[in-house]
Structures are given as structure tokens and as C-alpha cells.
Design a protein around this motif. Sequence first.
Motif, PDB file in Angstrom:
ATOM      1  N   PHE A 172       0.721  -1.248  -0.050  1.00  0.00           N
ATOM      2  CA  PHE A 172      -0.112   0.198   0.056  1.00  0.00           C
ATOM      3  C   PHE A 172       1.087   1.364   0.187  1.00  0.00           C
ATOM      4  O   PHE A 172       0.567   2.177  -0.563  1.00  0.00           O
ATOM      5  CB  PHE A 172      -0.913   0.106   1.186  1.00  0.00           C
ATOM      6  N   SER A 228       2.418   1.509  -3.499  1.00  0.00           N
ATOM      7  CA  SER A 228       1.407   1.920  -4.424  1.00  0.00           C
ATOM      8  C   SER A 228       1.116   3.510  -4.078  1.00  0.00           C
ATOM      9  O   SER A 228       0.898   4.254  -5.103  1.00  0.00           O
ATOM     10  CB  SER A 228       0.316   1.070  -4.326  1.00  0.00           C
ATOM     11  N   ALA A 229       0.979   3.739  -2.876  1.00  0.00           N
ATOM     12  CA  ALA A 229       0.677   5.398  -2.807  1.00  0.00           C
ATOM     13  C   ALA A 229       1.598   6.258  -3.288  1.00  0.00           C
ATOM     14  O   ALA A 229       1.327   7.360  -3.532  1.00  0.00           O
ATOM     15  CB  ALA A 229       0.522   5.481  -1.116  1.00  0.00           C
ATOM     16  N   SER A 234       0.925   6.891  -6.696  1.00  0.00           N
ATOM     17  CA  SER A 234      -0.261   7.239  -6.950  1.00  0.00           C
ATOM     18  C   SER A 234      -0.682   8.775  -6.845  1.00  0.00           C
ATOM     19  O   SER A 234       0.088   9.496  -6.195  1.00  0.00           O
ATOM     20  CB  SER A 234      -1.280   6.547  -6.227  1.00  0.00           C
ATOM     21  N   THR A 293      -6.168  10.682  -5.037  1.00  0.00           N
ATOM     22  CA  THR A 293      -6.783   9.239  -5.012  1.00  0.00           C
ATOM     23  C   THR A 293      -6.622   8.487  -3.459  1.00  0.00           C
ATOM     24  O   THR A 293      -7.335   7.929  -3.059  1.00  0.00           O
ATOM     25  CB  THR A 293      -6.367   8.522  -6.103  1.00  0.00           C
ATOM     26  N   VAL A 294      -5.339   8.863  -3.095  1.00  0.00           N
ATOM     27  CA  VAL A 294      -5.100   8.263  -1.701  1.00  0.00           C
ATOM     28  C   VAL A 294      -5.818   8.926  -0.606  1.00  0.00           C
ATOM     29  O   VAL A 294      -6.337   8.166   0.281  1.00  0.00           O
ATOM     30  CB  VAL A 294      -3.796   8.522  -1.459  1.00  0.00           C
ATOM     31  N   GLU A 301      -9.734   6.040  -2.786  1.00  0.00           N
ATOM     32  CA  GLU A 301      -9.994   5.310  -4.016  1.00  0.00           C
ATOM     33  C   GLU A 301      -8.771   4.315  -4.074  1.00  0.00           C
ATOM     34  O   GLU A 301      -9.339   3.349  -4.819  1.00  0.00           O
ATOM     35  CB  GLU A 301     -10.126   6.242  -5.144  1.00  0.00           C
ATOM     36  N   MET A 302      -7.603   4.253  -3.786  1.00  0.00           N
ATOM     37  CA  MET A 302      -6.711   3.380  -4.102  1.00  0.00           C
ATOM     38  C   MET A 302      -6.523   2.443  -2.685  1.00  0.00           C
ATOM     39  O   MET A 302      -6.509   2.706  -1.720  1.00  0.00           O
ATOM     40  CB  MET A 302      -5.265   4.269  -4.026  1.00  0.00           C
ATOM     41  N   TRP A 305      -3.116  -1.426  -5.622  1.00  0.00           N
ATOM     42  CA  TRP A 305      -2.321  -1.008  -6.920  1.00  0.00           C
ATOM     43  C   TRP A 305      -2.415   0.348  -7.149  1.00  0.00           C
ATOM     44  O   TRP A 305      -3.425   1.042  -6.733  1.00  0.00           O
ATOM     45  CB  TRP A 305      -2.733  -1.821  -8.098  1.00  0.00           C
ATOM     46  N   PRO A 306      -1.347   0.947  -7.583  1.00  0.00           N
ATOM     47  CA  PRO A 306      -1.445   2.503  -8.057  1.00  0.00           C
ATOM     48  C   PRO A 306      -2.395   3.060  -8.859  1.00  0.00           C
ATOM     49  O   PRO A 306      -2.784   2.194  -9.601  1.00  0.00           O
ATOM     50  CB  PRO A 306      -0.080   2.444  -8.740  1.00  0.00           C
ATOM     51  N   LYS A 307      -2.924   4.257  -8.632  1.00  0.00           N
ATOM     52  CA  LYS A 307      -3.920   4.836  -9.314  1.00  0.00           C
ATOM     53  C   LYS A 307      -3.858   6.145  -9.549  1.00  0.00           C
ATOM     54  O   LYS A 307      -3.669   6.877  -8.892  1.00  0.00           O
ATOM     55  CB  LYS A 307      -5.407   4.666  -8.226  1.00  0.00           C
TER      56      LYS A 307
END
Length: 294
Positions: free
Chosen positions: A32, A35-36, A39, A43-44, A48-49, A52-54
Motif C-alpha cells: 500500500f 503504491s501510494a 499514485s 486518490t489516496v 480510492e486506492m 495498486w497504484p491509481k
Amino acid sequence: MQIESRGDRIFNIINYTILTLVTIIVMYPLVFVLSASFSDPQTVLRGEMLLWPKGVNLNSYVKIFQNKDIISGFTNTLVYTSLGTLINLTMTILAAYPLSRKDFVGRNAIMALLVFTMFFSGGLIPTYLLIKNLGMLNTLWVMIIPNAVSIWNIIIMRTFFQQSIPGELQEAATIDGCSNIKILTRIILPLSMPIIAVTILFYAVGHWNAFFNALLYLSDKDKFPLQLILREILIQGQTNDMVKMSTESAIKQQREVEGIKYAVLVVANIPVLALYPFLQRYFVKGVMIGAIKG
């Protein structure tokens, strides 16, 4: 081929299930955070995440590598960790080897004195006054000398020397005319790579994560280790220097700060994670010291 009983199969199923759950619980925070850091901070913050990275965004990494305090802290931590681990390992070996020798007179009394220090210490204020009188305040050595050796690691290494290296090897070397230094360097150390690897990992991680001594004894920011810089970012909220002053709103500034936090966490942990694979084959054997007899 060995046939498993019904009880063995049930045990294996339960065992694998528990280990899988533990692995998921341990790995999720790590994945997490990673990925954060890649991202979009928005979104974090919105939640919403999940894993996986968004909305891939590298701005946080750009900002931290442009910040001179983080670069300075990273460099200082590398110096403290490298030099400190070298001194730690040297002193631990020089203490553990003679204490493992049965012909060393008074080794039990010395060991008792060393163990005594694990339960009783002088306290924080006397320690601070001692360091001040020694002239180590706000110097490189205040991060290394006070923690130059660990009694626990001496005990572990001494146990390894006693249980894993036959005494007959040392006796044969003595008959052949080897001095104690030659026995240590040519026989003991080459056979002690597992415990040396474990000791290096323990000391290196300890130095890398150390911030309390820096908090007490260092006053110049250019001497701060990375963990103290990270503490300021995460706890004290000192991220204003890393956020552009042209930020249009407090919400946007908060998003940038959030991304910076995760990116700094990743950068701070990569060196330790990168060290482990090189020591893994020795680490497993080293941590089993005393578990197997015969």
C-alpha cells in the motif's frame, strides 16, 4: 515416497492457511505504501486506492530528491550505518571470541558483569552528562560510540563460537603454532559467516532506524540522520520547504504533503530491504543458533 497421514494433511492445510494470512497481513501495508507513493495523492486521500497504484504520479519523488535536507539526511545515515556497523562488528567479535574460550580465566565473571548492564544502566541524564564531558555532543561519534557494542549480540556470537566450531580445530591450530589472532582470522571467522551476517543485519538496521540519540545529542540540521528528517515530516509537519509556495489552496498543499510522506517512507526503507537478499542464505542458519543439538 513417503505417504502423509490424514493428521499430517490437516496440519499442513492449517499451517499453510495461517502462514498465508500472516503473509497477507504483513505484505499489504508495504504494498500500500509503495503504491501510494506512485499514485495521485488525491486518490489516496479519497480512499480510492486500495492496493495498486491509481493515477501514476512521480512528483513526490521529484520533490524529495530536490530537497537538500533529505539528501543530507540520507548521506549522514549511510555514514553512520557503515562506520557504526563496522565498529559494532569488530568490537563484538573481539569480545565474543575470548569469552568463548574455555581456557580464558575469569570469563564467567566478565560475562556476568556484561549481562548486568543489560538490566541496569546509568540513566538518561548521567549518560547525557557523560557524553557532554567527553565532547561528543553534536558530532559524528555521538551516533556511533554510545552504541558501539550490544551485549545481546555478544552472547549470540559467543554461543555460536562455542556450539558451532569444534574446539579440536583451535587445539590443532595451537599445536601448529598459530597465535590467537591467527586462529581468529584464519579459522574462526571463515567458519562464522552465518552469525556475522546476522550480526551485520541487526546492527545495520539498528543504525538505519536510529533517531533518538540524534534527537538528544545533535543540534545542527546538517548532521541529522534520515530518520530524524522523516520524523519531522511525518510528525511535526515540516513540509513547507518541499511544497511550492505557489500552491493555490490548502487542499492542494495537503495532497502534495500526503504524497511526499509515502515517497519518503519508500526511500528510507529501500536500502535495508536491498541488504537482506545478500545475507539471506546466512541469515536463516544464523538465527537457528542453539535450536539444533548434535
